[in-house]
Design an enzyme around this catalytic site. Structure first.
Site, PDB file in Angstrom:
ATOM      1  CB  VAL A 103      -0.959  -0.002   1.210  1.00 33.25           C
ATOM      2  CG1 VAL A 103      -1.724   1.320   1.273  1.00 33.25           C
ATOM      3  CG2 VAL A 103      -1.943  -1.157   1.106  1.00 33.25           C
ATOM      4  NE  ARG A 109      11.548 -10.592  -3.264  1.00 37.04           N
ATOM      5  CZ  ARG A 109      12.832 -10.776  -3.532  1.00 37.04           C
ATOM      6  NH1 ARG A 109      13.219 -11.784  -4.318  1.00 37.04           N
ATOM      7  NH2 ARG A 109      13.750  -9.963  -3.049  1.00 37.04           N
ATOM      8  CB  SER A 116       5.167  10.787   9.066  1.00 35.82           C
ATOM      9  OG  SER A 116       4.081  10.706   9.970  1.00 35.82           O
ATOM     10  N   GLY A 117       2.524   9.793   7.565  1.00 39.91           N
ATOM     11  CA  GLY A 117       1.211  10.160   7.054  1.00 39.91           C
ATOM     12  C   GLY A 117       0.387   8.965   6.661  1.00 39.91           C
ATOM     13  CE  LYS A 134       7.501   8.121   9.944  1.00 45.85           C
ATOM     14  NZ  LYS A 134       7.176   6.843  10.580  1.00 45.85           N
ATOM     15  CG  HIS A 190       6.839  11.841  13.545  1.00 47.12           C
ATOM     16  ND1 HIS A 190       6.072  10.687  13.378  1.00 47.12           N
ATOM     17  CD2 HIS A 190       6.066  12.853  13.122  1.00 47.12           C
ATOM     18  CE1 HIS A 190       4.897  11.013  12.888  1.00 47.12           C
ATOM     19  NE2 HIS A 190       4.860  12.324  12.713  1.00 47.12           N
ATOM     20  CG  ASN A 191       6.773   6.861  14.095  1.00 44.94           C
ATOM     21  OD1 ASN A 191       6.623   7.880  13.430  1.00 44.94           O
ATOM     22  ND2 ASN A 191       6.693   5.663  13.557  1.00 44.94           N
ATOM     23  CD  GLU A 223       2.012   8.214  15.293  1.00 41.23           C
ATOM     24  OE1 GLU A 223       1.528   7.060  15.220  1.00 41.23           O
ATOM     25  OE2 GLU A 223       2.693   8.723  14.385  1.00 41.23           O
TER      26      GLU A 223
END
Length: 481
Positions: A19, A40, A135-136, A189, A192-193, A196
Site C-alpha cells: 500500500v 517481487r 509519515s502520514g 522519524k 516523531h513516532n 505520536e
C-alpha cells in the site's frame, strides 16, 4: 499512460508495491514524474499500471535489471519494503546493478543504526544511501506526506526537488527538508513516532477521565474534542478522536469505542525511541509511559488476575463542563512536555552523531502530512526561530505562560485521577517531569550518596570541584575519588 519498455527513462523508481509503495508511486506519477515500478510479485506491478495508469507515466519492470535500466542517471531507487532483513535483501539485490553516484532511498521505518550501517557500506561503493522517514500513512503517501530524508547533501541535491514536490504543503512550504547525514532522517522519524505515542496516550487519558470521572457518553465526549479542535489543540489526532468517538457500531448499536478490544498494539518505533533515549541519557518519560501503557493493555491475563484488587469507592464529579476545561489545560501542558522531551532527544542524538539537525526545521515539516500535524507545531517553530539554541521548549515564553496558566488545572486533574482510581500515567509523568526540572534540589543527591556507600562510585560536592569518596566502612573520612 505509457507502459513503455524497460529502456524508457523514468526520473525515479519505486520497488515494493504494497500500500505505501503503491501510493507513493502514484503520488510521483500524479506530479508529472515518470516513475519506474517494480515488485517481487509481478502481479502487483501489473495491477498498479492497469488500475492507475491514467494518473501519469509508469514504467513497469519485471526484473531488477529492467528496473535499473529504466532509471535516468543519477538513478533514484526508492525501496518500500519491511524494515530489517527484507530491506537488506533488496539492497543486496540492487546495489550490484548500480553505479557510483546512484542512490538507494529507504522509505521504510528502519532503525537508524541499520541506516548508518547501510549508508557506510554503500558509500564505500560510491552509492548514496538515503534513509528517509515518511509519515502520514497510506493517505499521506498518496496525497502528500511529511518526508524526512537523511544522507549526503549531494544526494539531496538530486533527490530533494522530487520529494519536496510530492510532500504536503503548509502555507506553500513543503513538509520536507534535508535532515542530516546518514541515519538522521530515520532517527527523526523514530522520535516523531515516539511523540505520536505520547500524544495518543494523553488523548486516551483525557477521554478516559471524561468518561469515568464525569460519566459522559462517548458521543458527548466527541463534541468536547470537536470544540478542542477549534482551539489551540487543533490537530489531526484530536480531529480523528472526535470522529472515532462519534461513530456507532452498526452491528450492535453501541459506541464503536466500546466494541474495540482494549489492547493497543505497536510496531516498535516507540520502543526504539525509549531504548535510544536510555542510551543517550535523555529522559523521555512521557513517551516511555505511553509505550508501557500499550504493553500493559496487552497483558490480558495479568489484568484479569488483578481486577479484583481494592481501590477507591466509585464516584462521579458533578461539574463535568468545568472538569473538561481542566482536562483541556492538563492535556495541553502535558503535550508541551512530551514534545519538549522529543525535541531534547533529537538535539541529543544530533550532538552524539554529528548531524547538526535543525529542530525548528523539524517542527516546520511536521506541520502537514504527518500523524502529529497540528497548529501547535507553529508555536514550536516560532520558539526555535526566536532562539535556535533553546535548551528546552518549556522555557520558551509562550509555552512557559501556558504551563503557568495550567498549574491548578493540571494538578487537579492528576489528583482527581489518583483519587478516583483512574490510570493517568501520561498526565502524571508529564507533571512529575515538569516538577523535576523546576526543583532546586533533587533526591539524586541521596541516590549518589547511597551509590558511594555500597559501591564506592564517588560523588561531587556543591562547594568545591572534583570527585570524592567517603570511607564508609572505616572512619568515614573523605578522600579524593
Amino acid at each position: 499512460m505509457e507502459r513503455g519498455s524497460a529502456m524508457a527513462q523514468a526520473r525515479i523508481g519505486v520497488t515494493g508495491l504494497a500500500v505505501m509503495g503503491r501510493n507513493l508511486a502514484r503520488n510521483l506519477a500524479r506530479h508529472g514524474h515518470p516513475v519506474a515500478v517494480h515488485n517481487r510479485t509481478t502481479s502487483r506491478t501489473k495491477s498498479l499500471v492497469e488500475e492507475f495508469g491514467h494518473e501519469g507515466t509508469f514504467v513497469p519492470a519485471e526484473t531488477p535489471e529492467d528496473f535499473v535500466a529504466a532509471l535516468e542517471r543519477p538513478r533514484r531507487l526508492v525501496v518500500m519494503v519491511k524494515a530489517g532483513a527484507p530491506t537488506d535483501a533488496v539492497i543486496d539485490e540492487f546495489a550490484p546493478l548500480l553505479e557510483p553516484g546512484d542512490m538507494i532511498v529507504d522509505g521504510g521505518n528502519a532503525h537508524f543504526l541499520d541506516t548508518r550501517r547501510r549508508e557506510q557500506a554503500l558509500r564505500e561503493r560510491g552509492i548514496h544511501f538515503v534513509g528517509t522517514g515518511i509519515s502520514g500513512g497510506e493517505e499521506g503517501a498518496l496525497h502528500g506526506p511529511s518526508i524526512m530524508p537523511g544522507g549526503s547533501a549531494e544526494s539531496y541535491a538530486a533527490l530533494g526537488p522530487l520529494l519536496e514536490d510530492i510532500a504536503a504543503k503548509v502555507d506553500g512550504t513543503p513538509c520536507c527538508t534535508h535532515v542530516g547525514p546518514d541515519g538522521a532522517g530515520h532517527f527523526v522519524k523514530m522520535v516523531h513516532n515516539g511523540i505520536e505515542y505520547a500524544d495518543m496516550q494523553l488523548i486516551g487519558e483525557a477521554y478516559d477521565l471524561l468518561r469515568h470521572a464525569c460519566g459522559l457518553p462517548a458521543a458527548e465526549i466527541a463534541e468536547v474534542f470537536r470544540t478542542w479542535n477549534d482551539g489551540r489543540l487543533e490537530s489531526y489526532l484530536i480531529e480523528i478522536t472526535a470522529e472515532v468517538l462519534a461513530h456507532t457500531d452498526a452491528a450492535t448499536g453501541r459506541p464503536f469505542v466500546d466494541v474495540v478490544l482494549d489492547q493497543a498494539e505497536q510496531k516498535g518505533t516507540g520502543r526504539w525511541t525509549v531504548q535510544t533515549a536510555l542510551d543517550l541519557g535523555v529522559p523521555v518519560s512521557g513517551i516511555a509511559e505511553a509505550v508501557f501503557a500499550r504493553s500493559a493493555s496487552g497483558h490480558a491475563q495479568v489484568r484479569a488476575a488483578a481486577r479484583g484488587l481494592p481501590g477507591p469507592a466509585p464516584s462521579r464529579l458533578e461539574e463535568a463542563a468545568a472538569f473538561a476545561d481542566d482536562v483541556e489545560k492538563a492535556l495541553y501542558a502535558s503535550k508541551i512536555v512530551a514534545y519538549a522531551q522529543g525535541f531534547h532527544q533529537i538535539q541529543a542524538g544530533s550532538a552524539e552523531y554529528g548531524w547538526d539537525v535543525d529542530p525548528g526545521a523539524m517542527a516546520t515539516i511536521w506541520r502537514g502530512g504527518c500523524i502529529i500535524r497540528a497548529r501547535f507545531l507553529d508555536r514550536i517553530r516560532a520558539a526555535y526561530d526566536a532562539d535556535p539554541a533553546l535548551t528546552t521548549l518549556l522555557t520558551d515564553d509562550h509555552f512557559a505562560e501556558a504551563l503557568g496558566d495550567a498549574q491548578d488545572a493540571w494538578r487537579k486533574v492528576v489528583a482527581t485521577a489518583a483519587r478516583l482510581g483512574i490510570p493517568a500515567p501520561g498526565f502524571s509523568t508529564a507533571l512529575a517531569y515538569y516538577d523535576s526540572l523546576r526543583a532546586e534540589r533533587l533526591p539524586a543527591a541521596l541516590t549518589q550518596a547511597q551509590r558511594d556507600f555500597f559501591g564506592a562510585h564517588t560523588y561531587r560536592r556543591v562547594d568545591r570541584d572534583g570527585s570524592f569518596h567517603t570511607l564508609w566502612g572505616g572512619d568515614r573520612t573523605e578522600i579524593p575519588g
